[in-house]
Scaffold this motif. Structure first.
Motif, short mmCIF file in Angstrom:
data_model
loop_
_atom_site.label_atom_id
_atom_site.label_comp_id
_atom_site.label_asym_id
_atom_site.label_seq_id
_atom_site.Cartn_x
_atom_site.Cartn_y
_atom_site.Cartn_z
N MET A 111 0.83 -1.21 0.00
CA MET A 111 0.00 0.00 0.00
C MET A 111 0.86 1.26 0.00
N ALA A 112 1.89 1.26 0.86
CA ALA A 112 2.77 2.43 0.90
C ALA A 112 3.50 2.62 -0.42
N ASP A 113 3.90 1.50 -1.04
CA ASP A 113 4.59 1.58 -2.33
C ASP A 113 3.66 2.12 -3.42
N ALA A 114 2.35 1.86 -3.26
CA ALA A 114 1.36 2.36 -4.23
C ALA A 114 0.80 3.72 -3.83
N HIS A 115 1.41 4.35 -2.82
CA HIS A 115 1.02 5.68 -2.35
C HIS A 115 -0.41 5.72 -1.80
N MET A 116 -0.85 4.59 -1.22
CA MET A 116 -2.12 4.58 -0.49
C MET A 116 -1.87 5.01 0.95
N ASP A 117 -2.89 5.57 1.60
CA ASP A 117 -2.76 6.02 2.97
C ASP A 117 -2.97 4.83 3.91
N VAL A 118 -1.86 4.27 4.40
CA VAL A 118 -1.96 3.07 5.25
C VAL A 118 -2.50 3.40 6.64
N TYR A 119 -2.54 4.68 6.98
CA TYR A 119 -3.05 5.08 8.29
C TYR A 119 -4.53 5.44 8.25
N ALA A 120 -5.11 5.42 7.06
CA ALA A 120 -6.55 5.69 6.92
C ALA A 120 -7.32 4.46 6.46
N PRO A 136 -8.63 -12.02 8.74
CA PRO A 136 -9.86 -11.24 8.50
C PRO A 136 -10.06 -10.09 9.46
N MET A 137 -9.69 -10.25 10.72
CA MET A 137 -9.95 -9.19 11.70
C MET A 137 -9.10 -7.94 11.45
N TRP A 138 -8.02 -8.08 10.64
CA TRP A 138 -7.13 -6.94 10.40
C TRP A 138 -7.25 -6.36 9.00
N ARG A 139 -8.09 -6.92 8.15
CA ARG A 139 -8.16 -6.45 6.76
C ARG A 139 -8.70 -5.03 6.65
N HIS A 140 -9.48 -4.62 7.61
CA HIS A 140 -10.07 -3.27 7.56
C HIS A 140 -9.41 -2.34 8.58
N THR A 141 -8.25 -2.74 9.10
CA THR A 141 -7.58 -1.99 10.15
C THR A 141 -6.36 -1.25 9.60
N ALA A 142 -6.25 0.03 9.95
CA ALA A 142 -5.10 0.83 9.52
C ALA A 142 -3.81 0.33 10.18
N ALA A 143 -2.69 0.64 9.57
CA ALA A 143 -1.39 0.19 10.09
C ALA A 143 -1.08 0.89 11.42
N PRO A 144 -0.64 0.13 12.44
CA PRO A 144 -0.25 0.75 13.71
C PRO A 144 1.25 1.00 13.81
N TYR A 145 1.99 0.83 12.71
CA TYR A 145 3.44 0.89 12.75
C TYR A 145 3.95 2.25 12.27
#
Length: 464
Positions: A111-120, A136-145
């Motif tokens: 996602m970051a390489d594709a310039h998507m907002d991993v925090y949104a 499955p529980m993390w597919r809709h979760t923003a990155a915490p890193y």
């Protein structure tokens, strides 16, 4: 009667353990979706038994090695590093074990390489094969890193072109680099703290949790701890600003490492710096590093808001357990406060952890690295989420700076228990899987016991 075990026996026993882990992981590990075996299949059952058989062998080898480290002729740090390399070798090409987090890392890097907002957005926004591999529980979760890790994950995504096997190997190599930094830092921190370097390596780097979760699981905690350890080593030296930079980079992988910055300040003051300049120069180095890393990653500062990423509803952290129990009780009482029970307990746990950190730092002012280790343990135990490898946040530094053997014994006992806490597929266990895991562990104990009996048996013609 002494155990008839020497360094070669420990090497061979631990190697057998990690070999069984790797083999069992081929059918029972956190495999890509298209390679998953049905949990009830014979292959998956044998793999699960094999993994727990391997865990018992590895843990026994580690405990026997600990006896040698405490003995009259302990192995040198160099010999222990060779043991670590030998034990880790079978896990290099093994499938991920005990967690599917590595797939989240790869998806977030893509996602970051594709310039998507991993925090949104979560990996579901990416779509495709990588998103399908995320739990499955993390597919809709923003990155915490933090941005330092995401910059690395993004670069890896560009190198591997999103190919899952290459990405898994790349993430494992990143984790191995982190473990290598931990192993480099531990003896140096031990010498600065007046501790035994060999004992520090045994507890902090050869620990089964390191091999099971940082190497086999490829968790980014390895990189966080490696940078944190190296930063604390640098803070003891003539260039303490480098220590602030490295500790900040560790925090920009995972935020708990930020607790190391006050320790950098404390070490600078101990070396002769005045308090105010020590605080200001450390803060300036940290701020500059944060700005630079965020600019390189191109992710912006959304990671600050992403620190509130929700935890798994099945998480077994103390505050989560108490919150769920309180919520259930309030529900039975028809109280409208039931939905607030878990958040309230999480806030209380964080407040208690903050108090524990402050009290520990004040009481152990003369031993700042040890205080940091205990503080990170408190954060892991009292935080809203816990996983077995979170204990390594504190155990790594406790290993380097523990004031005595009893502390190491208690830490080793904690590590031994946590090594058995998660199934190799990384998901929740059903009764059948628990039975297979217990069977594998019992088989390992029986085999070890028989081997010890044979080794102790007198040989005809040789004096007893």
């Amino acid at each position: 009667m002494a155990f008839p075990v020497d360094l070669r026996h420990c090497q061979a026993l631990g190697l057998a353990g990690t070999a069984f882990l790797a083999l069992g992981g081929e059918t029972a590990g956190a495999l890509p979706v298209r390679e998953l075996w049905a949990p009830a299949s014979v292959h998956a059952a044998l793999g699960l038994v094999g993994v727990y058989f391997g865990i018992v062998l590895l843990t026994a080898a580690w405990l026997f090695l600990g006896r040698l480290v405490r003995g009259p002729r302990p192995p040198t740090p160099r010999a222990l590093l060779l043991v670590l390399a030998l034990w880790a070798a079978p896990l290099l090409l093994a499938p991920p074990l005990f967690s599917r987090d590595v797939y989240s890392y790869l998806a977030q890097g893509a996602m970051a390489d594709a310039h998507m907002d991993v925090y949104a957005h979560g990996p579901d926004r990416l779509g495709g094969p990588l998103a399908d591999e995320v739990a499955p529980m993390w597919r809709h979760t923003a990155a915490p890193y933090g941005p330092a890790f995401l910059a690395l994950a993004s670069a890896l995504s560009g190198l591997t072109h999103g190919e899952i096997p290459a990405g898994l190997l790349g993430m494992r190599l990143v984790a191995l680099a982190g473990v290598a930094l931990m192993a480099v830092a531990l003896p140096r921190l031990a010498r600065h703290s007046g501790a035994d370097p060999a004992a520090a390596l045994w507890l902090g780097a050869l620990n089964p949790l390191v091999l099971l979760h940082l190497v086999a699981g490829a968790h980014n905690d390895a990189l966080m701890l490696g940078l944190l350890g190296l930063g604390l080593v640098a803070a003891h030296g003539p260039r303490p600003a480098a220590g602030a930079v490295l500790v900040t980079l560790a925090a920009l992988v995972k935020v708990p490492a930020a607790l190391g910055l006050p320790v950098v300040v404390a070490l600078r003051i101990r070396s002769g710096d005045r308090p105010l300049p020590a605080v200001l120069t450390t803060a300036a180095a940290s701020a500059a590093t944060t700005v630079a890393a965020t600019a390189v990653a191109g992710t912006g500062y959304g990671w600050i808001g992403a620190l509130g990423t929700p935890v798994s509803p099945h998480n077994w952290a103390l505050t989560s357990l108490l919150g769920r129990a309180t919520g259930a009780l309030l529900t039975r009482l028809d109280s409208g406060l039931a939905p607030l029970a878990v958040p309230a307990w999480h806030l209380l746990g964080l407040a208690v952890a903050a108090v524990a950190v402050l009290l520990t730092g004040r009481r152990l002012r003369a031993r700042p690295v040890y205080a940091l280790g205990l503080s990170l343990l408190a954060v892991a135990v009292l935080g809203p989420a816990i996983r077995p490898w979170y204990a390594l946040w504190g155990l790594f530094l406790v290993a380097a700076a523990a004031p005595g053997t009893p502390v190491r014994h208690r830490s080793a006992a904690l590590a031994g228990v946590l090594a058995l806490a998660v199934l190799p597929g990384g998901g929740p266990a059903d009764p059948g899987q628990l039975m297979l895991a217990v069977s594998g562990g019992v088989l390992g104990v029986v085999v070890l016991w028989q081997a010890l009996l044979v080794a102790r048996a007198p040989v005809p013609g040789r004096p007893a």
